[in-house]
Design an enzyme around this catalytic site. Structure first.
Site, PDB file in Angstrom:
ATOM      1  CB  CYS B 440      -0.953   0.010   1.184  1.00 55.35           C
ATOM      2  SG  CYS B 440      -0.121  -0.177   2.760  1.00 55.35           S
ATOM      3  CG  HIS B 484      -4.232   0.844   4.132  1.00 54.67           C
ATOM      4  ND1 HIS B 484      -3.690   0.026   3.177  1.00 54.67           N
ATOM      5  CD2 HIS B 484      -5.139   1.628   3.486  1.00 54.67           C
ATOM      6  CE1 HIS B 484      -4.236   0.294   2.006  1.00 54.67           C
ATOM      7  NE2 HIS B 484      -5.125   1.274   2.155  1.00 54.67           N
ATOM      8  CG  ASP B 500      -6.665   2.932  -0.335  1.00 51.78           C
ATOM      9  OD1 ASP B 500      -5.489   2.803  -0.759  1.00 51.78           O
ATOM     10  OD2 ASP B 500      -7.162   2.206   0.538  1.00 51.78           O
TER      11      ASP B 500
END
Lengths: 332, 695
Positions: B440, B484, B500
């Site tokens: 991520c 994250h 995201d």
């Protein structure tokens, strides 16, 4: 908190208060009226530890440090109950004192018994200024102990109040009491042996034979046995018969031996001591003896009871209120 | 005071218990302390044991002296910070161990006992788990047993008796401990203290691609959340913790203050509520947005040793007006994150209202815009050119952002926990154009970089995404593996908007959690426990849920029982809180719990002295009485039975035997008797035996 039973002015007041709170009795069952309880120095330090932990808990905002502090605090409170319970309903009883001599440790018999279903541990019992005796009562219902006190004077001796204490179970608290068991012991004069009795062994061959191997008087003739003194062998008879016989000698004592005030020297106490020594000597040689001191005359006799009577008169010679009861307060 | 020699010696029984207690108490500290300290403890313990056995002698005075000096020097040189909790604990444990080898008198032993209790408490500064609490309770019983042993008969060695009594003592304290724990007034810290340092866990304030991948292997719990309002969908649970505005040499870090006048101040405590109606930079502008319904929840954050807290977008920490405590130490930063005044060294419990509909920064001050668009000059030239080119092609900021996401989705990009290593220079170029495999933070970093290259204010946000719902306890568990990173870009009229990029490469990650997004190769590096947890085996999962909810309740009711929670429950119980009322509650509670102990200790149970044989017989007599069989006063029990049924020879003989040898009656015999009598009673009840004419 003083460990000893006190003797000053304040303590006298305390003694008076104690007198009312725990009156004299030969048997006492301890209850909340007679048991005192207070933290020991160790217990106070424990309290300090709890305060420290609470401060830590506050500053760190830590719930479990709080919990530890609360656990210890509660432990302290619960221990109060346990310490108290360890003395509660314990029965203390004076079972008698056989008596002793000045300068000896005087023996007192104490019986500590517990109520049914509650075993007692770590109870300590002591007269003032003496070594504490540890008492555990588990299987049996009661436990008899002997306590010794030194420094007694002639006559009736009252050791004072008896200390019963316990630090059980954690040593953080001390529960104690001072009980007056009306314990009393007769203390005889300190015996002095080897005094010179005016009257000694008589020359007559009458009275009681006290020393079968004495050398004062001829007694009899009998056959020689190995070990007999050679000088006692009747050599003439041996020459005549060829069989050794020996002469037997013995000492005889006056059966009406009087231990007499005037027979010994010294001041009153010294005389009493010497007379005591004589009486004990006479008793040890199983001789009849009597006592003749100013104001008191005991006809000759023998045996433990007789000795006791004689010693008692010697112990109480010149002591006011010679009868032990009723006793007014503590003897000092 | 006359003290006989025996009184100042430590009873052997107590000594043995004390040594066991010391080992138990020091044990858990091995996690915090250097191994050499544990070595010293072991050697001291061995030495004392040999002295106990009578094989060795106590160490000489010079040896003790040099040991003390050496230990202090060693602690000073060992690199722990002066005045840190670790240093204090190290010294405490060393003193404790050294005291062991010179412990001779009762006084020394008591010192060791008190130190033991203290060390038990210090362990809770490092861990407050339920398992640790249970362990330390056992340790406390052992220490207490040693103290009991100090006051028991010296000649007997019977540690079990001491241990039993100590357990009883501790057990009897529990009601009072409970009352004190609930009602003893909790107050704010009096002075500042060193907090446990230890390794920081969780997300750090510097992110190089790969950091979060490391976290993903950790099963450890980051925090648990109980929602008070409707639970938002998992895909919307973005727990913001950190904002990374600064990029240099391949690493993202938190922004440094640009200049003194910059409005970056953290707003603390009650002031936070004001941010709701007017952002600090927008004070003079009337707000035209609706606040919307807040999402209310409570977070129980495990210790991180860091200051940042986690919350959903636009978090406002609930402020308790009554206690003025706790939540005053939680502030809102300029970039809308929650911040604790002090590093979180123990479980922290805070309530938050989040307003997802309220925009963050409707207008962007110049200094902030400057900061959020800044990039190092000579880095990632390919990326920079590509971004500018793409932006030129796009129709506005948001379509540019969507195009990038489309790029990721359509390109050869892979989502993996073990991506190839990237160089520090031109790392983003390398990732975007060459390796194309990442986690991520790779995607978020590249996304933010491209935005900034096109002149759009953008920043990377770190925290946790999602969480696992525990259906047993009705709460969310967020683990380190949920760590994250994502991006926020500033759009005029909407403020900061979340993007995201990971959702483009691995949409399952957002929808269903980490495990759904991983390849089988990635899954293989996860721990066996994780695999078990994420497997679909329902029975096991349920057990794990139950276990976790026990831990959660422990946190909720014990570890997290702070002044705020206490005030809440107290006011439910007694209304307005006043010192007098609290004192009354404490007093009543304490008296009740002590009363229980008094009853337990002093209640004289009436002894049921009846013999078991008689009891059985009397029950039988009552049973047959209804059918007309009444025992004559002149009859013995055996005669009575014989009259009812003359054939019962065995029963009569047994009854006689048991009655007159009652001390020997075994439970087997009694059971046999009971059985026989019951049979007879049944026979009587069924009318098989007719009433006998008494003479």
């Amino acid at each position: 908190m003083s460990e000893q039973f006190p003797g000053g002015f304040v303590q006298k007041r305390f003694g008076g208060w104690l007198e009312k709170r725990i009156p004299r009795a030969s048997q006492i069952t301890l209850n909340q009226q007679s048991i005192f309880i207070f933290p020991t120095p160790r217990g106070l330090v424990f309290g300090g530890l709890i305060v420290l932990l609470i401060l830590g808990a506050i500053n760190y905002q830590n719930s479990l440090v709080y919990a530890v502090a609360f656990l210890l605090g509660s432990l302290f409170l619960v221990t109060i109950l346990h310490t108290f319970r360890n003395l509660s309903r314990v029965c203390i009883e004076f079972t008698g004192a056989p008596g002793g001599y000045v300068g000896e440790e005087i023996e007192f018999g104490i019986r500590v018994s517990r109520p049914a279903g509650a075993s007692k541990e770590g109870i300590r019992v002591a007269w003032p200024n003496t070594v504490k005796q540890w008492v555990d009562i588990h299987e049996k219902e009661a436990c008899g102990i002997k306590l010794f006190v030194g420094g007694a004077h002639r006559g009736w001796f009252d050791p004072g109040r008896l200390l019963i204490e316990t630090y059980y179970p954690l040593g953080l608290l001390r529960a104690w009491t001072w009980v007056d068991l009306a314990a009393i012991a007769l203390v005889y004069p300190k015996p002095i042996f080897g005094g010179s009795p005016v009257e000694s062994a008589t020359q007559k061959d009458e009275g009681e034979l006290v020393d079968p191997l004495g050398s004062d008087d001829f007694r009899d003739i009998r056959d020689y046995q190995p070990g007999d003194p050679v000088k006692h062998i009747l050599w003439k008879s041996y020459a005549r018969t060829g069989k050794p016989v020996i002469k037997q000698y013995g000492s005889y004592l006056d059966p009406r031996f009087m231990i007499n005030w005037d027979a010994v020297a010294g001041d009153t106490e010294e005389r009493l001591s010497r007379l005591t020594g004589l009486a004990l000597d006479a008793d040890r040689s199983q001789r009849d003896f009597g006592l003749d001191i100013p104001g008191i005359r005991i006809e000759p006799g023998a045996g433990a009871g007789h000795l006791k009577r004689v010693l008692r008169e010697l112990a109480l010679f010149g002591v006011e209120g010679a009868s032990p009861a009723p006793k007014q307060g503590r003897a000092s | 005071m006359s003290v006989s020699g025996i009184e100042i010696q430590i009873p052997r029984n107590a000594l043995a218990l004390l040594m066991v207690a010391q080992a138990m108490v020091v044990g858990p500290h091995s996690q915090q302390l250097s191994p050499w300290i544990m070595g010293v403890c072991l050697i001291c313990g061995l030495w004392r044991w040999m002295v106990y056995q009578g094989r060795w002698d106590f160490p000489r005075r010079w040896l003790k002296g040099s040991l003390v000096v050496a230990s202090v020097i060693a602690v000073a040189l060992s690199g722990t910070n002066t005045f840190s909790l670790e240093m204090a604990t190290s010294l405490l444990i060393l003193a404790f161990a050294l005291k062991l080898v010179e412990m001779k008198s009762v006084r020394d032993a008591y010192l060791v006992i008190y130190l033991s209790y203290f060390i038990i408490a210090t362990e809770f500064l490092f861990s407050q788990s339920i398992g640790m609490a249970a362990y330390e309770l056992l340790a406390a019983v052992t220490v207490t047993a040693a103290m009991v042993g100090m006051n028991q008969m010296h000649t007997k060695v019977r540690p079990m008796a001491s241990f039993k009594l100590a357990s009883a003592l501790i057990f009897q304290t529990l009601p009072l401990v409970l009352v004190l724990f609930l009602f003893f007034p909790r107050i704010a810290p009096l002075w500042s203290i060193p907090l446990p340092g230890g390794a920081k866990t969780g997300i750090s304030d510097t992110v190089t691609p790969g950091d979060i991948a490391k976290l993903s292997r950790s099963e450890e719990i980051a925090f648990r959340v109980e929602f008070k309002s409707k639970i938002p969908p998992t895909s919307q649970l973005y727990w913001r913790g950190l904002v990374y505005s600064h990029f240099n040499e391949g690493a993202w870090t938190q922004a440094r203050r640009l200049h003194k006048g910059a409005e970056e101040g953290v707003i603390w405590g009650g002031e936070v509520a004001k941010i709701m109606s007017q952002g600090s930079s927008q004070r003079r502008q009337p707000q035209r947005y609706s606040r919307g319904a807040p999402v209310s929840y409570e977070v129980l954050l495990e210790p991180t040793q860091s200051k940042w807290l986690f919350g959903l977008a636009l978090p406002v920490a609930a402020h308790n007006q009554e206690t003025q405590f706790g939540q005053n130490d939680i502030g809102l930063t300029r970039d809308f994150r929650l911040l604790s005044r002090k590093p979180v060294g123990a479980l922290l419990r805070y309530q938050v209202d989040s307003y997802p509909e309220v925009p963050m920064d409707l207008t962007l001050p110049r200094w902030l815009k400057e900061r959020e668009t800044r990039l190092p000059v000579n880095d990632n030239p390919r990326m920079r050119a590509y971004a500018r080119q793409q932006f030129a092609k796009s129709n506005g900021i948001e379509s540019f952002a969507q195009n990038i996401l489309l790029d990721i989705r359509k390109g050869q990009y892979r989502y993996t926990l073990s991506p190839p290593t990237l160089p520090r220079k031109n790392s983003i170029d390398n990732f975007w154009f060459d390796t194309q495999a990442g986690f991520c933070s790779h995607y978020a970093g590249a996304f933010v970089y491209m935005m900034r290259a096109a002149g759009i204010p953008a920043r990377m946000v770190g925290g946790y995404q999602g969480g696992e719902f525990n259906p047993r306890g009705k709460y969310f568990v967020v683990r380190q593996m949920d760590a994250h990173a994502w991006a926020e870009i500033w759009v005029s009229g909407r403020g900061w908007v979340r993007y995201d990029p990971t959702s483009a490469v691995a949409p399952e990650r957002i929808e269903h959690g980490l495990d759904a997004a991983l390849s089988s190769e990635d899954l293989s590096i996860l721990s066996a426990f994780t695999k078990a947890r994420i497997s679909n085996f329902a029975g096991l999962a349920d057990v794990i849920y139950v276990i976790d909810s026990i831990g959660h309740n422990w946190n909720l009711w014990v570890v997290g029982y702070d002044p705020d929670v206490q005030a809440k429950y107290l006011s439910q119980l007694i209304g307005d809180i006043s010192p007098g009322k609290v004192a009354i509650v404490l007093l009543v509670g304490a008296s009740l719990s002590m009363g229980l102990v008094v009853i337990a200790l002093f209640w004289r149970r009436r002894k049921n002295r009846m013999l078991p044989v008689l009891k059985i017989f009397i029950r039988f007599s009552k049973g047959v009485k209804r059918f007309g069989f009444v025992r004559e006063s002149s009859e013995s029990p055996a005669q009575f039975i014989a009259r009812i049924d003359p054939s019962q020879h065995a029963l009569v003989a047994q009854l006689d035997h048991l009655l007159y040898n009652s001390s020997k009656s075994s439970s087997i015999e009694l059971n046999l008797l009971r059985k026989r009598l019951r049979k007879l009673q049944v026979a009587v009840a069924l009318g098989l035996i007719k009433e006998y004419e008494t003479a």
